[in-house]
Design a protein around this motif. Structure first.
Motif, short mmCIF file in Angstrom:
data_model
loop_
_atom_site.label_atom_id
_atom_site.label_comp_id
_atom_site.label_asym_id
_atom_site.label_seq_id
_atom_site.Cartn_x
_atom_site.Cartn_y
_atom_site.Cartn_z
N VAL A 417 0.85 -1.20 0.00
CA VAL A 417 0.00 0.00 0.00
C VAL A 417 0.89 1.25 0.00
CG1 VAL A 417 -1.76 1.26 1.27
CG2 VAL A 417 -1.80 -1.21 1.27
N THR A 418 0.54 2.21 -0.87
CA THR A 418 1.33 3.45 -0.97
C THR A 418 1.27 4.19 0.35
OG1 THR A 418 0.14 3.59 -3.05
CG2 THR A 418 1.74 5.33 -2.62
N ASN A 419 2.43 4.61 0.80
CA ASN A 419 2.51 5.33 2.06
C ASN A 419 2.18 6.81 1.81
OD1 ASN A 419 2.95 5.31 4.72
ND2 ASN A 419 5.20 5.34 4.60
N LYS A 420 1.25 7.36 2.55
CA LYS A 420 0.92 8.78 2.46
C LYS A 420 0.76 9.31 1.02
CE LYS A 420 2.95 10.56 6.75
NZ LYS A 420 2.30 9.77 7.65
N PRO A 421 -0.24 8.83 0.30
CA PRO A 421 -0.44 9.33 -1.07
C PRO A 421 -0.77 10.82 -1.08
CG PRO A 421 -2.31 8.01 -0.34
CD PRO A 421 -1.28 7.91 0.73
N GLU A 422 -0.37 11.50 -2.15
CA GLU A 422 -0.67 12.93 -2.24
C GLU A 422 -2.10 13.12 -2.78
OE1 GLU A 422 2.58 14.49 -4.64
OE2 GLU A 422 3.48 15.16 -2.73
N SER A 423 -2.62 14.32 -2.59
CA SER A 423 -3.96 14.67 -3.04
C SER A 423 -5.02 13.69 -2.52
CB SER A 423 -4.03 14.77 -4.58
OG SER A 423 -5.07 15.65 -4.96
N PHE A 424 -4.88 13.32 -1.27
CA PHE A 424 -5.79 12.36 -0.65
C PHE A 424 -5.91 12.72 0.83
CE2 PHE A 424 -6.42 8.10 1.42
CZ PHE A 424 -7.66 7.83 0.88
N MET A 425 -7.03 13.29 1.24
CA MET A 425 -7.19 13.71 2.64
C MET A 425 -8.60 13.41 3.14
SD MET A 425 -5.23 17.40 2.47
CE MET A 425 -5.07 17.68 4.21
N PRO A 426 -9.01 12.12 3.17
CA PRO A 426 -10.40 11.84 3.58
C PRO A 426 -10.68 12.25 5.02
CG PRO A 426 -9.11 9.82 3.43
CD PRO A 426 -8.24 10.90 2.88
N PHE A 427 -9.65 12.36 5.85
CA PHE A 427 -9.87 12.74 7.25
C PHE A 427 -9.42 14.17 7.52
CE2 PHE A 427 -9.54 8.10 7.25
CZ PHE A 427 -10.68 7.75 7.97
N GLY A 428 -9.26 14.98 6.48
CA GLY A 428 -8.78 16.35 6.67
C GLY A 428 -7.32 16.33 7.09
N GLY A 429 -6.89 17.36 7.80
CA GLY A 429 -5.48 17.41 8.22
C GLY A 429 -5.24 18.53 9.20
N GLY A 430 -4.05 18.52 9.79
CA GLY A 430 -3.65 19.62 10.69
C GLY A 430 -4.46 19.65 11.97
N ARG A 431 -4.64 20.85 12.51
CA ARG A 431 -5.26 21.00 13.83
C ARG A 431 -6.69 20.50 13.90
NH1 ARG A 431 -1.91 22.17 18.06
NH2 ARG A 431 -0.31 23.65 17.40
N ARG A 432 -7.38 20.53 12.79
CA ARG A 432 -8.79 20.08 12.76
C ARG A 432 -8.93 18.69 12.17
NH1 ARG A 432 -12.72 22.70 15.86
NH2 ARG A 432 -11.95 24.78 16.17
N VAL A 433 -7.84 17.95 12.11
CA VAL A 433 -7.92 16.60 11.53
C VAL A 433 -8.97 15.80 12.32
CG1 VAL A 433 -6.14 15.55 13.01
CG2 VAL A 433 -6.49 14.69 10.68
N CYS A 434 -9.53 14.80 11.67
CA CYS A 434 -10.58 13.99 12.31
C CYS A 434 -10.09 13.41 13.63
CB CYS A 434 -10.96 12.87 11.35
SG CYS A 434 -12.12 11.72 12.09
#
Ligand code: HEM
Length: 488
Positions: A417-434
């Motif tokens: 499985v590709t590690n950390k694919p780009e342009s893919f953020m189903p759970f958001g990111g940063g301070r407001r990440v899921c």
């Protein structure tokens, strides 16, 4: 005050506003803005699609007018990652939201809380508690609870005897029960009175929140009976959820074992006593944080699971490959988390489901906590910002032929499985990440692999193929569909 001096005053105000604005370069408005409604009509019933189409015309950053309010929309990986991850704190606040704010008593929770020390402490604490609970092994662990729930779901589905059935309600019950287990250490029989009330209240709140959003756009609509009824209903139903949680808090307080916290409420009540990590934490705030787990974790996980069953049913070859992998790795018993790393194709399928139908296609609105520049544009402090996650997942520059369901996108040449694919953020990111990302990933894996190991899913004979476009309410939901579950 003479009329003359009043006119001079007004002219001066207009001039100052004009000069202030001239120094700024706001993101452009797409065409289709009309007085009063702004872009509401142009956005239509599938705003994620419209915004993604506008990206092609207007670029990564533009402004949509929602009634009286300007909302800056961010599209594509570069702009969204810049805001959510690289400069997270500048974009981590929330704008006022009439109904959500009323339900959680103006930011006493995590999801609707404004950016600041209280939010940071609560989120850090809740994240650590969920991590602790997730890592605990053995009996009573979250993994055990999800597997137990997956077995109940298998039994429910087996009762349909291969007949065409809509299993959305059964999946909903299973997912709600996992949250109950993690939050308050108990699961309910699906016929249980309290549980039915809880599950119905959750569904109603989510439905009414959609209608209630219009009040944010036109505040005066709260005086229009049909809109007002929706918000009264949402409040009434959310107070039922609050009542169940308050009862559980009282019960947990009486039975608290300080050496062995068992569930989310136990950890929170210990913190209420100690006040080590979250200053000023009260049982009331714990109640609102607990409500967030239901609001955030219920529709999202249920709908992702339903999407996964829909896509796997529509793609028998892929379903077959999933089952072959499960047979080779898991064999006879039921799948466990220890199998996860040995099942790349199963994992790739779930990632592809979250790419092609991200249930949170548009995140909850963020707000800027200071004046910022995005690309060439200036965005004032307090502006509403809407990250369009759908635009990342449908970007042909990263995902060729993006409408095609193809788990192979997430596998490298060696089949890993590709590690950390780009342009893919189903759970958001940063301070407001899921907050529930790890829990959701566990649930998706265990439910999906358990179901696929036990059943082959087919579309009912002679029925038209189910639609895959989905309905945009607060989450991207599949249209109701039926399938036949054939025991393997
Ligand atoms: C936030 C997706 C499951 C609780 C978010 C966000 C996304 C997301 C994209 C970020 C929203 C933003 O930027 O404003 C998902 C998906 C899920 C899932 C796709 C399942 C497949 C869960 C679960 C829980 C949960 C299981 C809890 C048990 C939350 C909470 C927030 C959140 C509380 C708000 C965080 C904050 O405002 O800081 N979710 N979620 N989610 N999620 Fe999830």
């Amino acid at each position: 005050l003479t009329l003359q001096s009043f006119l001079v005053f007004c002219t001066a105000v207009i001039l100052v506003c004009f000069l202030l604005k001239r120094g700024r370069n706001p993101p452009p408005y797409p065409a289709g803005r009309v007085p009063v409604l702004g872009h509401l009509l142009a956005l239509g019933r599938a705003p994620h699609l419209k915004l993604t189409a506008w990206r092609r015309q207007y670029g990564d950053v533009f402004t949509v007018r929602m009634g009286m309010e300007d909302v800056v929309v961010l599209n594509g990986y570069t702009a969204v990652k810049d805001a959510l991850v690289d400069r997270s704190e500048l974009f981590a606040s929330r704008p006022p939201n009439y109904l959500a704010d009323t339900i959680v008593d103006f930011g006493k929770d995590i999801g609707a809380a404004r950016w600041g020390p209280e939010f940071r402490q609560r989120k850090r604490f809740a994240t650590a508690v969920l991590k602790n609970l997730g890592m605990k092994g053995g009996t009573g662990s979250i993994e055990e609870k999800i597997r137990e729930e997956a077995s109940c779901l298998l039994n429910r589905i087996a009762e349909y005897n291969e007949n065409p059935s809509d299993i959305a309600h059964d999946v909903t019950v299973a997912v709600a029960n996992v949250i109950c287990s993690m939050l308050m250490g108990k699961r309910y029989d699906y016929r249980d009175e309290t549980f039915r009330e809880l599950a119905d209240a959750l569904v109603t709140v989510m439905d009414e929140l959609v209608v209630g959003q219009i009040i944010n756009v036109f505040p005066l609509l709260r005086f229009v009976p049909v809109v007002n009824r929706a918000s009264i209903n949402a409040l009434k139903e959310s107070s039922k959820i609050a009542k169940v949680i308050r009862q559980e808090i009282a019960h947990h307080r009486e039975n608290l074992d300080r050496e062995n916290p068992r569930d989310f409420l136990d950890y929170c009540l210990l913190e209420v006593e100690k006040q080590e990590k979250v200053e000023g934490l009260t049982e009331e705030i714990v109640m609102y944080m607990a409500e967030d787990l239901f609001f955030g974790g219920f529709n999202t996980t249920t709908n992702t699971l339903l999407w996964s069953l829909l896509y796997i049913t529509l793609n028998p070859d892929i379903q077959n490959k999933v089952q072959q992998e499960l047979d080779a790795v898991v064999g006879e018993g039921l799948p466990a988390l220890s199998h996860r790393s040995q099942l790349p194709y199963v994992n790739a399928c779930l990632l592809e489901v979250m790419r092609i139908r991200p249930v949170v296609s548009l995140t909850a609105p963020h707000a800027t906590s200071d004046t910022v520049k995005v690309g060439e544009y200036d965005i004032p402090k307090g502006t509403q910002v809407l990250p369009n996650l759908y635009s990342l997942h449908m970007d042909p520059a990263y995902w060729p032929d993006p409408d095609r369901f193809d788990p192979g996108r997430f596998l490298d040449a060696e089949g890993n499985v590709t590690n950390k694919p780009e342009s893919f953020m189903p759970f958001g990111g940063g301070r407001r990440v899921c907050l529930g990302e790890q829990l959701a990933r566990m649930e998706l894996f265990l439910f999906f692999s358990t179901l696929l190991q036990s059943f082959t899913f087919r579309t009912p004979e002679g029925a038209p193929p189910p639609l895959t476009d989905g309905v945009f309410d607060l989450t991207l939901t599949p249209h109701p569909f039926e399938l036949c579950a054939i025991p393997r």
